[in-house]
Design a protein around this motif. Structure first.
Motif, PDB file in Angstrom:
ATOM      1  N   GLY A  17      -0.223   4.810  -6.882  1.00  0.00           N
ATOM      2  CA  GLY A  17      -1.438   5.133  -6.144  1.00  0.00           C
ATOM      3  C   GLY A  17      -1.144   5.844  -4.840  1.00  0.00           C
ATOM      4  N   LYS A  18      -2.193   5.976  -4.023  1.00  0.00           N
ATOM      5  CA  LYS A  18      -2.062   6.736  -2.774  1.00  0.00           C
ATOM      6  C   LYS A  18      -1.131   6.075  -1.763  1.00  0.00           C
ATOM      7  CE  LYS A  18      -6.092   4.607  -0.629  1.00  0.00           C
ATOM      8  NZ  LYS A  18      -7.375   4.750  -0.030  1.00  0.00           N
ATOM      9  N   ASP A  19      -0.942   4.760  -1.874  1.00  0.00           N
ATOM     10  CA  ASP A  19      -0.082   4.028  -0.943  1.00  0.00           C
ATOM     11  C   ASP A  19       1.273   3.670  -1.543  1.00  0.00           C
ATOM     12  OD1 ASP A  19      -1.958   3.955   1.200  1.00  0.00           O
ATOM     13  OD2 ASP A  19      -3.050   2.363   0.171  1.00  0.00           O
ATOM     14  N   LYS A  20       1.704   4.412  -2.569  1.00  0.00           N
ATOM     15  CA  LYS A  20       2.962   4.121  -3.259  1.00  0.00           C
ATOM     16  C   LYS A  20       4.124   4.047  -2.271  1.00  0.00           C
ATOM     17  CE  LYS A  20       5.986   5.892  -6.869  1.00  0.00           C
ATOM     18  NZ  LYS A  20       6.152   6.874  -7.934  1.00  0.00           N
ATOM     19  N   GLY A  21       4.932   2.995  -2.403  1.00  0.00           N
ATOM     20  CA  GLY A  21       6.103   2.825  -1.551  1.00  0.00           C
ATOM     21  C   GLY A  21       5.854   1.995  -0.306  1.00  0.00           C
ATOM     22  N   LYS A  22       4.594   1.791   0.066  1.00  0.00           N
ATOM     23  CA  LYS A  22       4.283   0.994   1.251  1.00  0.00           C
ATOM     24  C   LYS A  22       4.528  -0.484   0.967  1.00  0.00           C
ATOM     25  CE  LYS A  22       0.762   3.804   3.547  1.00  0.00           C
ATOM     26  NZ  LYS A  22      -0.623   3.800   4.043  1.00  0.00           N
ATOM     27  N   THR A  23       4.891  -1.205   2.017  1.00  0.00           N
ATOM     28  CA  THR A  23       5.063  -2.649   1.889  1.00  0.00           C
ATOM     29  C   THR A  23       4.041  -3.351   2.759  1.00  0.00           C
ATOM     30  OG1 THR A  23       6.680  -2.690   3.666  1.00  0.00           O
ATOM     31  CG2 THR A  23       7.537  -2.484   1.434  1.00  0.00           C
ATOM     32  N   GLY A  24       3.710  -4.569   2.382  1.00  0.00           N
ATOM     33  CA  GLY A  24       2.753  -5.352   3.150  1.00  0.00           C
ATOM     34  C   GLY A  24       2.771  -6.797   2.695  1.00  0.00           C
ATOM     35  N   THR A  25       1.971  -7.605   3.371  1.00  0.00           N
ATOM     36  CA  THR A  25       1.873  -9.026   3.059  1.00  0.00           C
ATOM     37  C   THR A  25       0.565  -9.301   2.343  1.00  0.00           C
ATOM     38  OG1 THR A  25       3.103  -9.477   5.081  1.00  0.00           O
ATOM     39  CG2 THR A  25       2.014 -11.338   4.053  1.00  0.00           C
ATOM     40  N   VAL A  26       0.616 -10.106   1.288  1.00  0.00           N
ATOM     41  CA  VAL A  26      -0.595 -10.464   0.546  1.00  0.00           C
ATOM     42  C   VAL A  26      -1.418 -11.408   1.402  1.00  0.00           C
ATOM     43  CG1 VAL A  26      -1.479 -11.600  -1.523  1.00  0.00           C
ATOM     44  CG2 VAL A  26       0.560 -10.182  -1.676  1.00  0.00           C
ATOM     45  N   THR A  27      -2.683 -11.028   1.671  1.00  0.00           N
ATOM     46  CA  THR A  27      -3.573 -11.868   2.467  1.00  0.00           C
ATOM     47  C   THR A  27      -4.536 -12.659   1.604  1.00  0.00           C
ATOM     48  OG1 THR A  27      -5.097 -10.021   2.757  1.00  0.00           O
ATOM     49  CG2 THR A  27      -3.490 -10.386   4.498  1.00  0.00           C
ATOM     50  N   GLN A  28      -4.765 -12.187   0.366  1.00  0.00           N
ATOM     51  CA  GLN A  28      -5.705 -12.860  -0.525  1.00  0.00           C
ATOM     52  C   GLN A  28      -5.363 -12.506  -1.967  1.00  0.00           C
ATOM     53  OE1 GLN A  28      -9.746 -11.643   0.131  1.00  0.00           O
ATOM     54  NE2 GLN A  28     -10.606 -13.432  -0.888  1.00  0.00           N
ATOM     55  N   VAL A  29      -5.483 -13.501  -2.859  1.00  0.00           N
ATOM     56  CA  VAL A  29      -5.280 -13.278  -4.285  1.00  0.00           C
ATOM     57  C   VAL A  29      -6.583 -13.605  -4.997  1.00  0.00           C
ATOM     58  CG1 VAL A  29      -3.948 -13.906  -6.323  1.00  0.00           C
ATOM     59  CG2 VAL A  29      -2.844 -13.893  -4.096  1.00  0.00           C
ATOM     60  N   LEU A  30      -7.046 -12.687  -5.861  1.00  0.00           N
ATOM     61  CA  LEU A  30      -8.267 -12.882  -6.638  1.00  0.00           C
ATOM     62  C   LEU A  30      -7.882 -12.954  -8.113  1.00  0.00           C
ATOM     63  CD1 LEU A  30     -10.134 -10.059  -4.721  1.00  0.00           C
ATOM     64  CD2 LEU A  30     -10.395 -12.489  -4.312  1.00  0.00           C
ATOM     65  N   PRO A  31      -7.479 -14.161  -8.595  1.00  0.00           N
ATOM     66  CA  PRO A  31      -6.925 -14.264  -9.943  1.00  0.00           C
ATOM     67  C   PRO A  31      -7.905 -13.925 -11.058  1.00  0.00           C
ATOM     68  CG  PRO A  31      -7.112 -16.440  -8.942  1.00  0.00           C
ATOM     69  CD  PRO A  31      -7.479 -15.438  -7.899  1.00  0.00           C
ATOM     70  N   LYS A  32      -9.183 -14.271 -10.916  1.00  0.00           N
ATOM     71  CA  LYS A  32     -10.157 -13.970 -11.974  1.00  0.00           C
ATOM     72  C   LYS A  32     -10.358 -12.471 -12.142  1.00  0.00           C
ATOM     73  CE  LYS A  32     -12.737 -18.255 -12.155  1.00  0.00           C
ATOM     74  NZ  LYS A  32     -14.022 -18.920 -11.982  1.00  0.00           N
ATOM     75  N   ALA A  33     -10.304 -11.736 -11.039  1.00  0.00           N
ATOM     76  CA  ALA A  33     -10.468 -10.280 -11.081  1.00  0.00           C
ATOM     77  C   ALA A  33      -9.138  -9.566 -11.325  1.00  0.00           C
ATOM     78  CB  ALA A  33     -11.083  -9.796  -9.773  1.00  0.00           C
ATOM     79  N   GLY A  34      -8.013 -10.280 -11.201  1.00  0.00           N
ATOM     80  CA  GLY A  34      -6.697  -9.668 -11.377  1.00  0.00           C
ATOM     81  C   GLY A  34      -6.366  -8.724 -10.235  1.00  0.00           C
ATOM     82  N   LYS A  35      -6.776  -9.098  -9.014  1.00  0.00           N
ATOM     83  CA  LYS A  35      -6.573  -8.225  -7.850  1.00  0.00           C
ATOM     84  C   LYS A  35      -5.938  -8.986  -6.698  1.00  0.00           C
ATOM     85  CE  LYS A  35     -10.384  -5.183  -9.014  1.00  0.00           C
ATOM     86  NZ  LYS A  35      -9.888  -3.819  -8.963  1.00  0.00           N
ATOM     87  N   VAL A  36      -5.342  -8.232  -5.778  1.00  0.00           N
ATOM     88  CA  VAL A  36      -4.786  -8.789  -4.546  1.00  0.00           C
ATOM     89  C   VAL A  36      -5.231  -7.926  -3.375  1.00  0.00           C
ATOM     90  CG1 VAL A  36      -2.724  -9.868  -5.536  1.00  0.00           C
ATOM     91  CG2 VAL A  36      -2.635  -7.491  -4.842  1.00  0.00           C
ATOM     92  N   VAL A  37      -5.291  -8.538  -2.185  1.00  0.00           N
ATOM     93  CA  VAL A  37      -5.571  -7.808  -0.961  1.00  0.00           C
ATOM     94  C   VAL A  37      -4.277  -7.819  -0.156  1.00  0.00           C
ATOM     95  CG1 VAL A  37      -6.954  -7.710   1.146  1.00  0.00           C
ATOM     96  CG2 VAL A  37      -7.987  -8.500  -0.980  1.00  0.00           C
ATOM     97  N   VAL A  38      -3.784  -6.610   0.173  1.00  0.00           N
ATOM     98  CA  VAL A  38      -2.527  -6.468   0.912  1.00  0.00           C
ATOM     99  C   VAL A  38      -2.843  -5.882   2.280  1.00  0.00           C
ATOM    100  CG1 VAL A  38      -0.213  -5.470   0.890  1.00  0.00           C
ATOM    101  CG2 VAL A  38      -1.317  -6.077  -1.263  1.00  0.00           C
ATOM    102  N   ASP A  39      -2.326  -6.515   3.314  1.00  0.00           N
ATOM    103  CA  ASP A  39      -2.587  -6.098   4.693  1.00  0.00           C
ATOM    104  C   ASP A  39      -2.051  -4.689   4.955  1.00  0.00           C
ATOM    105  OD1 ASP A  39      -3.662  -6.691   7.217  1.00  0.00           O
ATOM    106  OD2 ASP A  39      -1.672  -7.168   8.010  1.00  0.00           O
ATOM    107  N   GLY A  40      -2.913  -3.782   5.413  1.00  0.00           N
ATOM    108  CA  GLY A  40      -2.509  -2.420   5.766  1.00  0.00           C
ATOM    109  C   GLY A  40      -2.371  -1.463   4.595  1.00  0.00           C
ATOM    110  N   VAL A  41      -2.749  -1.894   3.400  1.00  0.00           N
ATOM    111  CA  VAL A  41      -2.638  -1.051   2.207  1.00  0.00           C
ATOM    112  C   VAL A  41      -4.004  -0.949   1.549  1.00  0.00           C
ATOM    113  CG1 VAL A  41      -1.531  -0.846  -0.045  1.00  0.00           C
ATOM    114  CG2 VAL A  41      -0.242  -1.737   1.871  1.00  0.00           C
ATOM    115  N   ASN A  42      -4.326   0.225   0.969  1.00  0.00           N
ATOM    116  CA  ASN A  42      -5.606   0.454   0.303  1.00  0.00           C
ATOM    117  C   ASN A  42      -6.767   0.187   1.269  1.00  0.00           C
ATOM    118  OD1 ASN A  42      -7.171   1.225  -1.918  1.00  0.00           O
ATOM    119  ND2 ASN A  42      -7.445  -0.888  -2.563  1.00  0.00           N
TER     120      ASN A  42
END
Length: 106
Positions: A17-42
């Protein structure tokens, strides 16, 4: 959907994606949706009109959820992306980086 091996507080690397190669810390996990929120990414941008609560208005930037398949846990040894294996060490189940064999804190 299988249980995700990525947890809140993990250091992750974006694989595509547009942020390929960036690193960050997971702030939230949404297991039912299969998604994560990463600080400073997307980061999503919203233009807000002035209101009584926020008289200034302006541009609001918030990290948006992204597919969990687009991120991989960063190896504790070198920071490169790695898969995660669950092993039993000293009678406890722990998450281990496949590349280096290092234990992942969490």
């Amino acid at each position: 959907m299988a249980a995700a091996k990525i947890k809140k507080g993990d250091s992750v690397v974006v694989l595509s994606g547009k942020d390929k190669g960036k690193t960050g810390t997971v702030t939230q996990v949404l297991p039912k949706a299969g998604k994560v929120v990463v600080d400073g990414v997307n980061v999503a941008t919203r233009h807000r009109k002035p209101t009584q609560v926020n008289p200034q208005g302006g541009i609001e930037r918030n990290p948006a959820p992204m597919a969990i398949s687009k991120v991989a846990v960063a190896d504790p040894k070198d920071g490169k992306p790695t898969r995660v294996r669950i092993e039993e060490r000293d009678g406890k189940k722990v998450r281990v980086a496949v590349k280096s064999g290092e234990k992942i804190d969490g």
